[in-house]
Design a protein around this motif. Structure first.
Motif, PDB file in Angstrom:
ATOM      1  N   GLU A  85      11.099 -28.169 -46.413  1.00 57.18           N
ATOM      2  CA  GLU A  85      11.004 -28.211 -44.949  1.00 57.18           C
ATOM      3  C   GLU A  85      10.661 -26.838 -44.380  1.00 57.18           C
ATOM      4  OE1 GLU A  85      13.503 -29.717 -41.069  1.00 57.18           O
ATOM      5  OE2 GLU A  85      14.628 -29.164 -42.863  1.00 57.18           O
ATOM      6  N   VAL A  88       6.936 -25.937 -45.237  1.00 53.87           N
ATOM      7  CA  VAL A  88       5.981 -26.695 -44.423  1.00 53.87           C
ATOM      8  C   VAL A  88       5.947 -26.147 -42.999  1.00 53.87           C
ATOM      9  CG1 VAL A  88       5.524 -28.958 -43.395  1.00 53.87           C
ATOM     10  CG2 VAL A  88       6.025 -28.776 -45.833  1.00 53.87           C
ATOM     11  N   GLN A  89       7.114 -25.862 -42.442  1.00 51.82           N
ATOM     12  CA  GLN A  89       7.155 -25.315 -41.084  1.00 51.82           C
ATOM     13  C   GLN A  89       6.526 -23.932 -41.022  1.00 51.82           C
ATOM     14  OE1 GLN A  89      11.009 -25.548 -39.242  1.00 51.82           O
ATOM     15  NE2 GLN A  89      11.052 -27.776 -39.378  1.00 51.82           N
ATOM     16  N   TYR A  92       2.584 -24.664 -41.507  1.00 48.04           N
ATOM     17  CA  TYR A  92       1.869 -25.552 -40.600  1.00 48.04           C
ATOM     18  C   TYR A  92       2.507 -25.687 -39.219  1.00 48.04           C
ATOM     19  CZ  TYR A  92       0.110 -26.731 -45.190  1.00 48.04           C
ATOM     20  OH  TYR A  92      -0.406 -26.659 -46.455  1.00 48.04           O
ATOM     21  N   PRO A  94       6.108 -26.399 -36.672  1.00 48.73           N
ATOM     22  CA  PRO A  94       6.996 -27.547 -36.533  1.00 48.73           C
ATOM     23  C   PRO A  94       6.205 -28.826 -36.263  1.00 48.73           C
ATOM     24  CG  PRO A  94       7.687 -25.721 -35.127  1.00 48.73           C
ATOM     25  CD  PRO A  94       6.346 -25.366 -35.695  1.00 48.73           C
ATOM     26  N   LEU A  95       6.752 -29.922 -36.730  1.00 45.34           N
ATOM     27  CA  LEU A  95       6.103 -31.228 -36.554  1.00 45.34           C
ATOM     28  C   LEU A  95       5.870 -31.521 -35.087  1.00 45.34           C
ATOM     29  CD1 LEU A  95       5.048 -33.804 -37.808  1.00 45.34           C
ATOM     30  CD2 LEU A  95       7.361 -34.725 -37.733  1.00 45.34           C
ATOM     31  N   GLU A  96       6.813 -31.177 -34.229  1.00 48.95           N
ATOM     32  CA  GLU A  96       6.686 -31.489 -32.796  1.00 48.95           C
ATOM     33  C   GLU A  96       5.396 -30.914 -32.199  1.00 48.95           C
ATOM     34  OE1 GLU A  96       9.587 -29.901 -34.039  1.00 48.95           O
ATOM     35  OE2 GLU A  96      10.473 -31.877 -34.373  1.00 48.95           O
ATOM     36  N   GLU A  97       4.970 -29.728 -32.682  1.00 51.34           N
ATOM     37  CA  GLU A  97       3.761 -29.095 -32.165  1.00 51.34           C
ATOM     38  C   GLU A  97       2.501 -29.832 -32.582  1.00 51.34           C
ATOM     39  OE1 GLU A  97       3.527 -25.002 -33.174  1.00 51.34           O
ATOM     40  OE2 GLU A  97       5.491 -24.543 -32.312  1.00 51.34           O
ATOM     41  N   ARG A  98       2.543 -30.588 -33.663  1.00 53.61           N
ATOM     42  CA  ARG A  98       1.355 -31.258 -34.192  1.00 53.61           C
ATOM     43  C   ARG A  98       1.187 -32.651 -33.647  1.00 53.61           C
ATOM     44  NH1 ARG A  98      -0.791 -28.943 -38.971  1.00 53.61           N
ATOM     45  NH2 ARG A  98      -1.472 -31.017 -39.530  1.00 53.61           N
ATOM     46  N   GLU A  99       2.220 -33.232 -33.056  1.00 54.90           N
ATOM     47  CA  GLU A  99       2.135 -34.586 -32.537  1.00 54.90           C
ATOM     48  C   GLU A  99       1.356 -34.598 -31.235  1.00 54.90           C
ATOM     49  OE1 GLU A  99       6.127 -36.001 -32.190  1.00 54.90           O
ATOM     50  OE2 GLU A  99       6.336 -36.291 -34.348  1.00 54.90           O
TER      51      GLU A  99
END
Length: 100
Positions: A85, A88-89, A92, A94-99
């Motif tokens: 985790e 990856v952060q 790439y 945080p996931l929130e920024e890519r959504e």
């Protein structure tokens, strides 16, 4: 140059996913680098057809290098997931920024 295909078909290989022994002709080559067409200097592992169908066949650019960097397979599951985790952060975001 290359060995006879007839001899290769009779050879037995072990599926790296389930451990079953299958005829080479009933197996699929697995190249952890993701490029089974570049054959120079490589040895291939094998998957039975059933396990091969279960794989995700999406591109996995950079995945192997990331797993090596975080010592996958050498640490326990909790430590692996924590490192994965974080890596990856870091790479790439945080996931929130890519959504969206």
């Amino acid at each position: 140059m290359w060995g006879s295909r007839r001899n290769r078909e009779k050879k037995s290989v072990i599926c790296i996913a389930c451990g079953d022994a299958v005829r080479r002709s009933a197996a699929r080559e697995y190249d952890k680098e993701g490029n089974r067409w570049e054959r120079n200097g490589k040895t291939f592992e094998h998957l039975c057809k059933a396990c091969h169908r279960e794989l995700c066949h999406q591109p996995r650019d950079e995945l192997e290098a990331l797993l090596v960097d975080i010592d996958a397979g050498r640490v326990d599951q909790i430590e692996f997931l924590t490192r994965y985790e974080r890596a990856v952060q870091d790479r790439y975001g945080p996931l929130e920024e890519r959504e969206g």
